[in-house]
Design a protein around this motif. Structure first.
Motif, PDB file in Angstrom:
ATOM      1  N   VAL A  59     -16.988 109.515  35.725  1.00  0.00           N
ATOM      2  CA  VAL A  59     -16.446 108.156  35.548  1.00  0.00           C
ATOM      3  C   VAL A  59     -16.334 107.471  36.910  1.00  0.00           C
ATOM      4  O   VAL A  59     -16.659 106.279  37.056  1.00  0.00           O
ATOM      5  CB  VAL A  59     -15.077 108.208  34.847  1.00  0.00           C
ATOM      6  N   ASP A  60     -15.890 108.230  37.916  1.00  0.00           N
ATOM      7  CA  ASP A  60     -15.772 107.662  39.259  1.00  0.00           C
ATOM      8  C   ASP A  60     -17.140 107.259  39.800  1.00  0.00           C
ATOM      9  O   ASP A  60     -17.274 106.220  40.471  1.00  0.00           O
ATOM     10  CB  ASP A  60     -15.114 108.676  40.189  1.00  0.00           C
ATOM     11  N   MET A  61     -18.169 108.051  39.495  1.00  0.00           N
ATOM     12  CA  MET A  61     -19.520 107.709  39.942  1.00  0.00           C
ATOM     13  C   MET A  61     -19.997 106.428  39.278  1.00  0.00           C
ATOM     14  O   MET A  61     -20.637 105.577  39.919  1.00  0.00           O
ATOM     15  CB  MET A  61     -20.490 108.854  39.634  1.00  0.00           C
ATOM     16  N   LEU A  62     -19.702 106.252  37.995  1.00  0.00           N
ATOM     17  CA  LEU A  62     -20.069 105.012  37.305  1.00  0.00           C
ATOM     18  C   LEU A  62     -19.360 103.826  37.945  1.00  0.00           C
ATOM     19  O   LEU A  62     -19.930 102.740  38.061  1.00  0.00           O
ATOM     20  CB  LEU A  62     -19.717 105.110  35.815  1.00  0.00           C
ATOM     21  N   ARG A  63     -18.130 104.051  38.364  1.00  0.00           N
ATOM     22  CA  ARG A  63     -17.386 102.978  39.036  1.00  0.00           C
ATOM     23  C   ARG A  63     -18.028 102.651  40.378  1.00  0.00           C
ATOM     24  O   ARG A  63     -18.141 101.480  40.761  1.00  0.00           O
ATOM     25  CB  ARG A  63     -15.932 103.417  39.221  1.00  0.00           C
ATOM     26  N   ARG A  64     -18.475 103.697  41.097  1.00  0.00           N
ATOM     27  CA  ARG A  64     -19.072 103.486  42.421  1.00  0.00           C
ATOM     28  C   ARG A  64     -20.382 102.721  42.339  1.00  0.00           C
ATOM     29  O   ARG A  64     -20.764 102.040  43.299  1.00  0.00           O
ATOM     30  CB  ARG A  64     -19.293 104.842  43.105  1.00  0.00           C
ATOM     31  N   VAL A  65     -21.103 102.834  41.238  1.00  0.00           N
ATOM     32  CA  VAL A  65     -22.355 102.073  41.096  1.00  0.00           C
ATOM     33  C   VAL A  65     -22.119 100.741  40.370  1.00  0.00           C
ATOM     34  O   VAL A  65     -23.043 100.120  39.864  1.00  0.00           O
ATOM     35  CB  VAL A  65     -23.444 102.894  40.384  1.00  0.00           C
ATOM     36  N   SER A  66     -20.856 100.321  40.343  1.00  0.00           N
ATOM     37  CA  SER A  66     -20.458  98.983  39.861  1.00  0.00           C
ATOM     38  C   SER A  66     -20.729  98.754  38.380  1.00  0.00           C
ATOM     39  O   SER A  66     -21.094  97.650  37.965  1.00  0.00           O
ATOM     40  CB  SER A  66     -21.142  97.896  40.699  1.00  0.00           C
ATOM     41  N   ILE A  67     -20.556  99.790  37.563  1.00  0.00           N
ATOM     42  CA  ILE A  67     -20.630  99.616  36.112  1.00  0.00           C
ATOM     43  C   ILE A  67     -19.244  99.215  35.610  1.00  0.00           C
ATOM     44  O   ILE A  67     -18.270  99.919  35.868  1.00  0.00           O
ATOM     45  CB  ILE A  67     -21.100 100.909  35.422  1.00  0.00           C
ATOM     46  N   PRO A  68     -19.125  98.067  34.941  1.00  0.00           N
ATOM     47  CA  PRO A  68     -17.813  97.624  34.460  1.00  0.00           C
ATOM     48  C   PRO A  68     -17.274  98.553  33.371  1.00  0.00           C
ATOM     49  O   PRO A  68     -18.051  99.153  32.622  1.00  0.00           O
ATOM     50  CB  PRO A  68     -18.097  96.222  33.906  1.00  0.00           C
ATOM     51  N   GLU A  69     -15.963  98.665  33.313  1.00  0.00           N
ATOM     52  CA  GLU A  69     -15.295  99.510  32.321  1.00  0.00           C
ATOM     53  C   GLU A  69     -15.934 100.904  32.267  1.00  0.00           C
ATOM     54  O   GLU A  69     -16.434 101.345  31.222  1.00  0.00           O
ATOM     55  CB  GLU A  69     -15.349  98.860  30.935  1.00  0.00           C
ATOM     56  N   PRO A  70     -15.933 101.632  33.375  1.00  0.00           N
ATOM     57  CA  PRO A  70     -16.642 102.916  33.428  1.00  0.00           C
ATOM     58  C   PRO A  70     -16.124 103.953  32.440  1.00  0.00           C
ATOM     59  O   PRO A  70     -16.909 104.781  31.958  1.00  0.00           O
ATOM     60  CB  PRO A  70     -16.441 103.369  34.878  1.00  0.00           C
ATOM     61  N   GLU A  71     -14.819 103.912  32.133  1.00  0.00           N
ATOM     62  CA  GLU A  71     -14.286 104.880  31.160  1.00  0.00           C
ATOM     63  C   GLU A  71     -14.944 104.697  29.796  1.00  0.00           C
ATOM     64  O   GLU A  71     -15.281 105.682  29.114  1.00  0.00           O
ATOM     65  CB  GLU A  71     -12.763 104.736  31.030  1.00  0.00           C
ATOM     66  N   GLN A  72     -15.130 103.429  29.386  1.00  0.00           N
ATOM     67  CA  GLN A  72     -15.762 103.159  28.096  1.00  0.00           C
ATOM     68  C   GLN A  72     -17.263 103.457  28.150  1.00  0.00           C
ATOM     69  O   GLN A  72     -17.832 104.014  27.193  1.00  0.00           O
ATOM     70  CB  GLN A  72     -15.525 101.699  27.680  1.00  0.00           C
ATOM     71  N   ARG A  73     -17.902 103.077  29.258  1.00  0.00           N
ATOM     72  CA  ARG A  73     -19.355 103.276  29.370  1.00  0.00           C
ATOM     73  C   ARG A  73     -19.711 104.761  29.392  1.00  0.00           C
ATOM     74  O   ARG A  73     -20.782 105.148  28.934  1.00  0.00           O
ATOM     75  CB  ARG A  73     -19.895 102.610  30.638  1.00  0.00           C
ATOM     76  N   ALA A  74     -18.832 105.588  29.907  1.00  0.00           N
ATOM     77  CA  ALA A  74     -19.097 107.027  29.937  1.00  0.00           C
ATOM     78  C   ALA A  74     -19.230 107.602  28.538  1.00  0.00           C
ATOM     79  O   ALA A  74     -19.912 108.621  28.340  1.00  0.00           O
ATOM     80  CB  ALA A  74     -17.992 107.743  30.701  1.00  0.00           C
ATOM     81  N   ASN A  75     -18.635 106.948  27.562  1.00  0.00           N
ATOM     82  CA  ASN A  75     -18.692 107.414  26.173  1.00  0.00           C
ATOM     83  C   ASN A  75     -19.791 106.733  25.368  1.00  0.00           C
ATOM     84  O   ASN A  75     -19.862 106.893  24.146  1.00  0.00           O
ATOM     85  CB  ASN A  75     -17.337 107.196  25.493  1.00  0.00           C
ATOM     86  N   ALA A  76     -20.654 105.975  26.063  1.00  0.00           N
ATOM     87  CA  ALA A  76     -21.756 105.281  25.388  1.00  0.00           C
ATOM     88  C   ALA A  76     -23.018 106.131  25.433  1.00  0.00           C
ATOM     89  O   ALA A  76     -23.205 106.986  26.311  1.00  0.00           O
ATOM     90  CB  ALA A  76     -22.014 103.935  26.051  1.00  0.00           C
ATOM     91  N   TYR A  77     -23.895 105.900  24.457  1.00  0.00           N
ATOM     92  CA  TYR A  77     -25.208 106.537  24.449  1.00  0.00           C
ATOM     93  C   TYR A  77     -26.196 105.624  25.173  1.00  0.00           C
ATOM     94  O   TYR A  77     -25.976 104.403  25.282  1.00  0.00           O
ATOM     95  CB  TYR A  77     -25.661 106.787  23.019  1.00  0.00           C
ATOM     96  N   PRO A  78     -27.294 106.167  25.711  1.00  0.00           N
ATOM     97  CA  PRO A  78     -28.234 105.352  26.492  1.00  0.00           C
ATOM     98  C   PRO A  78     -28.687 104.073  25.788  1.00  0.00           C
ATOM     99  O   PRO A  78     -28.803 103.027  26.430  1.00  0.00           O
ATOM    100  CB  PRO A  78     -29.406 106.314  26.740  1.00  0.00           C
ATOM    101  N   HIS A  79     -28.942 104.135  24.467  1.00  0.00           N
ATOM    102  CA  HIS A  79     -29.462 102.951  23.775  1.00  0.00           C
ATOM    103  C   HIS A  79     -28.425 101.838  23.681  1.00  0.00           C
ATOM    104  O   HIS A  79     -28.767 100.690  23.367  1.00  0.00           O
ATOM    105  CB  HIS A  79     -29.950 103.323  22.370  1.00  0.00           C
TER     106      HIS A  79
END
Length: 339
Positions: free
Chosen positions: A139-159
Motif C-alpha cells: 500500500v505504501d508503494m502504491l502511495r509512493r507512485v502517486s496512486i490515489p486512495e492506495p488502500e482501496q486500489r490495493a484491493n482492485a483487480y487489474p481490469h
C-alpha cells in the motif's frame, strides 16, 4: 567517487541470444555490449525487432528455452556473472536487485489476483516480512507512485484500473524491494501524453532519490532526449552506435541513427509547411530477417551511403569522438567537422 569514475552496476559483454527455429537460427542478440552505473539512465533505442527487449530478458534469464538460448557472452551484476548463477540464485536477484517493468501491464499483471497481493508477494519473498507487513508495504508503494486512495486500489483487480494506473502498479511492484537496477521496457507505450509525462517524472524521481540505475528501452527518441544520460542504438540484433545523449543528437555518426532522428516530427517544419501537411521522413525498406541477415553491414540494404565494402564486411567498433562509438565504414565522413 563521481558518476564518471563509478564502477558499472550492470555490465553486458558480447551477449549472444539465439532462437533455434524450424526456419533457421534467429540471432536476436548478436554480440551486444553495454553498461550502466548507479544513478544513471541508459537509453536503448531502435525499431521493433532489433533485440532491445530480448537483451533485457536475457539479463534476468527469462528467455524461453526452447527455442531461445543464451549462447555466449557475460552479464555481470556488481561483478557477478549472472550466466553462471544457479536458478535459485537468480530467483533472489529477480525483482530484488534487478527489476523490470514490462511493455504491457494488462498482460503482465495476473487478472485473477488483486494488485496489492501481487505486489506484496514479491515483498514477502525477498524481504521476509509477514503477510500483514508485506501488504502494508505494498500500500505504501502504491502511495509512493502517486496512486490515489492506495488502500482501496490495493484491493482492485487489474481490469478495474486505467492504463496509467496499471503502469504505476507495475512500477510500484518493480520498486517494492528497492532494486539497484530498473529495466523499463517501453514504459509509456499506449499511454496518453499526460500520463506518459507523469510516468517519466516518477522514474526521474526514483533515480534521484534512490540512486537506481535505469535501462530505458524505447523507440521514442523524444523520451530518450529528455531522460537518458547515454544512448545505445541497436539494429538487427547488434549495437551500431553509443554516445552521451547530447552528443548523439548533435553529431549522429551512423546512418541509421540519422534516420531515426530525422523521423521525429518537427514543429518548425510543420509551421513552415503552412496548410500543406509536412511529410515525415522515413527509413525506407524493412528490417532484415534475423535468421537470414545479409553479409556485411545489416543496414546496408536500406542505407543511402552503402558501398560495396559495406555489403562485404561488418564495420569495426570505433571511438570517433570522446565516449562516442560508431560501427560504420562511413562514420568519419558523416560526422565531418563534428570530430
Amino acid at each position: 567517487m563521481s558518476q564518471g569514475e563509478a564502477a558499472a552496476v550492470l555490465e553486458i559483454e558480447n551477449l549472444q541470444t539465439h532462437f533455434f527455429t524450424p526456419g533457421g537460427v534467429v540471432r536476436a542478440v548478436d554480440g551486444v555490449s553495454y553498461s550502466v552505473k548507479a544513478g544513471e539512465t541508459l537509453g536503448v533505442v531502435g525499431e521493433s525487432g532489433c533485440g532491445k527487449s530480448v537483451t533485457a530478458l536475457s539479463v534476468l534469464r527469462l528467455i524461453t528455452a526452447p527455442p531461445g538460448r543464451i549462447v555466449g557472452g557475460a552479464i555481470r551484476f556488481e561483478g557477478r556473472d549472472l550466466l553462471r548463477q544457479s536458478e535459485q540464485e537468480m530467483e533472489k536477484i529477480r525483482g530484488n536487485n534487478i527489476s523490470m517493468i514490462f511493455q504491457e501491464p494488462m498482460t503482465s499483471l495476473n487478472p485473477l489476483f488483486k494488485v496489492g497481493d501481487q505486489i506484496s508477494e514479491a515483498i514477502a519473498l525477498h524481504k521476509g516480512l509477514s503477510k500483514r507487513q508485506a501488504h502494508d508495504h505494498a500500500v505504501d508503494m502504491l502511495r509512493r507512485v502517486s496512486i490515489p486512495e492506495p488502500e482501496q486500489r490495493a484491493n482492485a483487480y487489474p481490469h478495474q484500473l486505467s492504463g496509467g494506473m496499471r503502469q504505476r502498479v507495475m512500477i510500484a511492484m518493480a520498486l517494492s524491494c528497492d532494486p539497484k537496477v530498473l529495466i523499463a521496457d517501453e514504459p509509456t507505450t499506449a499511454l496518453d501524453v499526460t500520463i506518459q509525462a507523469q510516468i517519466l517524472d516518477l522514474m526521474r524521481e526514483i533515480r534521484e532519490s534512490f540512486g537506481t540505475a535505469i535501462v530505458l528501452i524505447t523507440h521514442d527518441m523524444g523520451v530518450v532526449a529528455e531522460n537518458a544520460d547515454r544512448v545505445v542504438v541497436m539494429y538487427a540484433g547488434r549495437k551500431v552506435e553509443e554516445a552521451d545523449v547530447d552528443d548523439l543528437f548533435d553529431h549522429p555518426g551512423h546512418p541509421y541513427t540519422k534516420g531515426l532522428l530525422a523521423a521525429i516530427p518537427n514543429l518548425d517544419d510543420a509551421t513552415r509547411a503552412g496548410p500543406v501537411r509536412a511529410r515525415l521522413n522515413e527509413i525506407k525498406g524493412m528490417v532484415p530477417s534475423l535468421a537470414r541477415l545479409p553479409a556485411g553491414c545489416s543496414f546496408a540494404p536500406r542505407c543511402g551511403f552503402a558501398s560495396d565494402h559495406c555489403r562485404e564486411a561488418f564495420p569495426p567498433w570505433e571511438e570517433l569522438r570522446p565516449r562516442h562509438w560508431v560501427a560504420c565504414w562511413h562514420a568519419a565522413a558523416l560526422m565531418g567537422d563534428a570530430r
